[in-house]
Design an enzyme around this catalytic site. Structure first.
Site, PDB file in Angstrom:
ATOM      1  N   CYS A 152       0.742  -1.157   0.028  1.00  0.00           N
ATOM      2  CA  CYS A 152       0.178  -0.030   0.016  1.00  0.00           C
ATOM      3  C   CYS A 152       0.845   1.326  -0.160  1.00  0.00           C
ATOM      4  O   CYS A 152       1.641   1.562   0.945  1.00  0.00           O
ATOM      5  CB  CYS A 152      -0.972  -0.046   1.130  1.00  0.00           C
ATOM      6  SG  CYS A 152      -1.787   1.637   1.512  1.00  0.00           S
ATOM      7  N   TRP A 178      -6.565  -8.137   4.701  1.00  0.00           N
ATOM      8  CA  TRP A 178      -5.386  -8.089   5.330  1.00  0.00           C
ATOM      9  C   TRP A 178      -4.932  -9.012   6.247  1.00  0.00           C
ATOM     10  O   TRP A 178      -5.401  -8.743   7.405  1.00  0.00           O
ATOM     11  CB  TRP A 178      -4.782  -6.629   5.834  1.00  0.00           C
ATOM     12  CG  TRP A 178      -5.062  -5.478   4.887  1.00  0.00           C
ATOM     13  CD1 TRP A 178      -5.850  -4.298   4.526  1.00  0.00           C
ATOM     14  CD2 TRP A 178      -3.891  -5.081   3.821  1.00  0.00           C
ATOM     15  NE1 TRP A 178      -5.611  -3.731   3.457  1.00  0.00           N
ATOM     16  CE2 TRP A 178      -4.522  -3.946   3.068  1.00  0.00           C
ATOM     17  CE3 TRP A 178      -2.592  -5.851   3.663  1.00  0.00           C
ATOM     18  CZ2 TRP A 178      -3.694  -3.464   1.935  1.00  0.00           C
ATOM     19  CZ3 TRP A 178      -1.803  -5.285   2.751  1.00  0.00           C
ATOM     20  CH2 TRP A 178      -2.228  -3.982   1.868  1.00  0.00           C
ATOM     21  N   SER A 209      -3.778   8.313   6.300  1.00  0.00           N
ATOM     22  CA  SER A 209      -2.282   8.467   6.324  1.00  0.00           C
ATOM     23  C   SER A 209      -1.775   9.669   6.438  1.00  0.00           C
ATOM     24  O   SER A 209      -0.618   9.958   7.231  1.00  0.00           O
ATOM     25  CB  SER A 209      -2.160   8.146   5.007  1.00  0.00           C
ATOM     26  OG  SER A 209      -2.413   8.578   4.026  1.00  0.00           O
ATOM     27  N   TYR A 258      -4.589   5.313  -9.767  1.00  0.00           N
ATOM     28  CA  TYR A 258      -5.764   4.496  -9.411  1.00  0.00           C
ATOM     29  C   TYR A 258      -7.173   4.716 -10.347  1.00  0.00           C
ATOM     30  O   TYR A 258      -7.792   3.858 -10.435  1.00  0.00           O
ATOM     31  CB  TYR A 258      -6.298   4.601  -8.020  1.00  0.00           C
ATOM     32  CG  TYR A 258      -5.259   3.723  -6.940  1.00  0.00           C
ATOM     33  CD1 TYR A 258      -5.424   2.262  -6.585  1.00  0.00           C
ATOM     34  CD2 TYR A 258      -4.370   4.261  -6.449  1.00  0.00           C
ATOM     35  CE1 TYR A 258      -4.675   1.716  -5.753  1.00  0.00           C
ATOM     36  CE2 TYR A 258      -3.343   3.562  -5.459  1.00  0.00           C
ATOM     37  CZ  TYR A 258      -3.526   2.289  -5.463  1.00  0.00           C
ATOM     38  OH  TYR A 258      -2.744   1.552  -4.607  1.00  0.00           O
TER      39      TYR A 258
END
Length: 412
Positions: free
Chosen positions: A124, A156, A219, A266
């Site tokens: 990622c 995950w 993030s 993406y």
């Protein structure tokens, strides 16, 4: 932003349902039209059966047009259904990224007054940026990390690799067990929070070890927090990747890079119409051209100083020729063909501790072997020679670039 498991993801993971996988692969040798007793794999037997039936029906010729048309229609419908779960789209077929669920408020002191743990996944790019900032700031001891790997069911998962399986040729991060909660997968970790959780299990995720609560899964919030929120625990507190005098430029670059590059790749790969793909790919490469031009006179995006904007761009660039150029159809140019961007990427890769966060086999597996709708055969191509560790250590001569204080000269 963050990477998540199904139904939609920023590094979306998808594989066919287990039942259909078994039907395709687990075929008894006694069903084979070849009466031999070899010990080939069940998947090989399944393919052999289909292949033999095809030969009986059509010989060396192609299947009838009606069959081809029927299969094409069925596959297209199935693909559209899977993509709607994998990558939500707008009415034009353009990829729409879901927002992060848990945000870190700058006024919330919780994260600075508790024991915290970071959950990531190596494929990622959004999780990768947190690993780089954590390493550069020297927070490895203060913030332990559990590294999940994408499983075939789209989740995950945690795995404790024995030493004999860690056959890496250099010091590098690898998947691990859940070092805090002992869970089998990230979904189980999210469900430990008070009141449970049935949403998307995303990485990166910052976890409160005392309260068993999700602190943040955005993030950019996490890298800002690592940069300045816990300097008292950092071994390199003097490093500031977001100095006050550069915050305006950093934000300006983020407004350019996020929609057109970070998310732009993406939007290319997950486009569900030609119109959406054309818009995404044109925006991506026009932006890369402009950044490349800017870097001709500036070592980093904001001058001579590495910033969070550079970290956010780097984690997309390091995956570009490795994955996005092929799997996401970002084919107009390879990063290697840009006169300044490629050297810029090498410059950052060669900063101490950064290369150790780049596990290229794990990155490739996380895309090619997991994103079933984009690569149904799950065949991982050979790694481009330009992406190998030794190649990335070549001289880049970025130290000689004269920073002239260029500002961003366009609006996304």
């Amino acid at each position: 932003m963050h990477c998540i498991s199904l139904p939609s993801s920023h590094l979306p993971l998808y594989s066919p349902p287990k039942t259909s996988f078994k039907l395709a692969c687990h075929v008894s040798p006694r069903m084979s039209l070849n009466d031999n007793n070899n010990t080939s794999s069940s998947s090989g037997n399944g393919f052999s059966l289909i292949n033999n039936i095809s030969k009986l029906l059509w010989g060396p010729s192609l299947p009838p047009g009606l069959l081809i048309s029927t299969v094409r229609t069925a596959w297209t419908s199935t693909w559209q259904l899977m993509m709607s779960q994998l990558a939500p789209s707008d009415p034009s077929g353009g990829y729409t990224r879901p927002p992060s669920k848990f945000r870190l408020s700058r006024q919330n002191p919780t994260a600075t007054s508790t024991k915290i743990h970071l959950y990531v996944g190596l494929p990622c790019p959004w999780a990768h940026r947190t690993l780089i900032v954590l390493a550069l700031k020297g927070l490895e001891e203060a913030v332990p990390v559990s590294i999940a790997a994408p499983g075939l069911d789209g989740s995950w998962e945690f795995k404790d690799l024995p030493d004999k399986d860690k056959s890496w040729d250099r010091d590098i991060l690898v998947p691990s067990r859940d070092k805090v909660n002992g869970c089998r997968n990230l979904k189980e970790v999210y469900r430990l929070r008070k009141g449970g959780y049935n949403g998307r299990a995303t990485v990166p995720m910052l976890w409160d070890m005392d309260k068993k609560e999700v602190i943040c899964n955005e993030s950019y919030d996490i890298i800002e927090f690592f940069n300045s929120g816990i300097n008292g625990l950092a071994q390199n507190p003097g490093l500031d990747l977001s100095p006050v005098e550069l915050k305006g430029k950093i934000e300006e670059w983020n407004r350019v890079i996020y929609p057109n590059v970070n998310n732009g790749v993406y939007r290319c790969g997950f486009a569900q119409s030609q119109e959406a793909y054309d818009a995404a790919v044109n925006g991506l490469f026009s932006t890369l051209d402009r950044i490349d031009d800017h870097l001709g006179g500036s070592r980093y995006l904001c001058g001579d100083r590495l910033t969070l904007a550079d970290i956010c761009l780097f984690t997309t660039l390091i995956r570009f020729d490795l994955v996005y150029n092929v799997l996401f159809k970002c084919t107009k140019k390879k990063l290697l063909e840009f006169s300044n961007l490629h050297g810029y990427m090498l410059d950052i890769y060669q900063i101490p501790k950064v290369a150790a966060t780049c596990n290229f086999p794990e990155i490739m597996d996380g895309y090619y072997q997991i994103l079933f709708p984009l690569n149904p055969g799950s065949i991982r191509p050979v790694m481009p020679s330009g992406c190998e560790h030794e190649f990335l250590l070549r001289s880049h001569n970025r130290e000689s670039v004269s920073s002239v204080g260029k500002s961003v000269q366009y609006v996304p």
